[in-house]
Design an enzyme around this catalytic site. Structure first.
Site, PDB file in Angstrom:
ATOM      1  N   HIS A  39       0.855  -1.171   0.000  1.00  0.00           N
ATOM      2  CA  HIS A  39       0.000   0.000   0.000  1.00  0.00           C
ATOM      3  C   HIS A  39       0.902   1.237   0.000  1.00  0.00           C
ATOM      4  O   HIS A  39       2.122   1.125   0.174  1.00  0.00           O
ATOM      5  CB  HIS A  39      -0.902   0.018   1.237  1.00  0.00           C
ATOM      6  CG  HIS A  39      -1.874  -1.113   1.301  1.00  0.00           C
ATOM      7  ND1 HIS A  39      -2.805  -1.353   0.306  1.00  0.00           N
ATOM      8  CD2 HIS A  39      -2.068  -2.088   2.241  1.00  0.00           C
ATOM      9  CE1 HIS A  39      -3.535  -2.408   0.619  1.00  0.00           C
ATOM     10  NE2 HIS A  39      -3.115  -2.879   1.784  1.00  0.00           N
ATOM     11  N   CYS A  86      -0.494   2.372  -4.203  1.00  0.00           N
ATOM     12  CA  CYS A  86      -1.395   3.510  -4.420  1.00  0.00           C
ATOM     13  C   CYS A  86      -0.677   4.805  -4.061  1.00  0.00           C
ATOM     14  O   CYS A  86       0.220   4.838  -3.219  1.00  0.00           O
ATOM     15  CB  CYS A  86      -2.651   3.367  -3.573  1.00  0.00           C
ATOM     16  SG  CYS A  86      -3.737   2.017  -4.082  1.00  0.00           S
TER      17      CYS A  86
END
Length: 254
Positions: A80, A123
């Site tokens: 992430h 992300c």
């Protein structure tokens, strides 16, 4: 770039799949690891896989691996993240500069003048990129060679490919893996921007179909053509410093 050492160099794969909050598990990421491992072993690299590392452990790994070298260094980090960096499994952020700077000319003299390649699957925000229509078109440039002796900036010879642009999510299918890594691994002659066309709509953690597009953001300080040629095989994996491929040049090189 010279690319004939044996092994070609080191490819480090860091895959954060499990996090402090179980709901943040990155389902499908093992497929990305398997794909990257297969392609870089095929290309003659020694591959080492690291899993579920904290932000501080990622930084420590970079200090460890900058002592290992060949003709090229490749690092793939999958986790992430947000616009400032990638997330450790402790959900703390490791800035991108802490991943790349250990390999610059000041910190890693052994790789001066050699390509340092980073693929970052994470992300960089919460937005979803919208779709627009565009007509086909392509360009090509030729990089000139020079036999002169010259100095180079310490941040030369980097390729940093971020899986998406700032502000947006990086799409990952819970079954097949991320668009960026699977597109990168599944094409023999790979364009970093091919991911915008490649995959069917992904399935998210709620089994919903996601209607989305995604474009990576490569950053280059490469000074030469970077060509990954598999040992004793005529297939190439080709990148240059402006993200456009000159197919005629590839044919001449083969």
């Amino acid at each position: 770039y010279k690319m004939d050492s044996n092994p070609r160099g080191l490819c480090v794969i860091i895959n954060n799949e499990n996090f402090a909050k179980p709901k943040n598990k990155r389902n499908g990421s093992q497929n990305d690891v398997d794909s990257l491992k297969a392609i870089f072993e095929f290309l003659g690299f020694l591959v080492e896989v690291e899993t579920d590392k904290t932000a501080d452990q990622i930084k420590a790994l970079m200090a460890k691996y900058n002592a290992r070298h060949g003709d090229c260094f490749v690092c793939c980090v999958m986790s992430h993240g947000n616009k400032t960096g990638v997330e450790g499994c402790d959900e703390q952020i490791c800035p991108l500069n802490d991943i790349t700077s250990p390999f610059d000319g000041d910190n890693c003299p052994a790789l001066i003048g050699k390509p340092k390649v980073f693929f970052i699957q994470a992300c960089r925000g919460c937005g979803m990129q919208s779709k627009v229509l565009v007509a086909d078109g392509a360009g090509a440039s030729r990089i000139q060679k020079s036999g002169k002796v010259y100095s180079i900036a310490k941040d030369s010879d980097f390729l940093i490919a971020l899986s998406t642009v700032e502000g947006y999510v990086s799409v990952r299918d819970k079954y097949s893996g991320s668009w960026f890594i699977q597109s990168l691994s599944s094409t023999t002659l790979a364009l970093l921007h091919a991911v915008t066309l490649y995959f069917r709509p992904p399935v998210n953690e709620n089994n919903d179909i996601v209607d989305a597009k995604m474009t990576p953001q490569p950053q280059f300080t490469l000074r030469k053509l970077l060509i990954f040629k598999a040992p004793k095989v005529r297939t190439v994996f080709f990148l240059n410093s402006i993200t456009e491929i000159n197919y005629n040049s590839v044919q001449r090189l083969l």
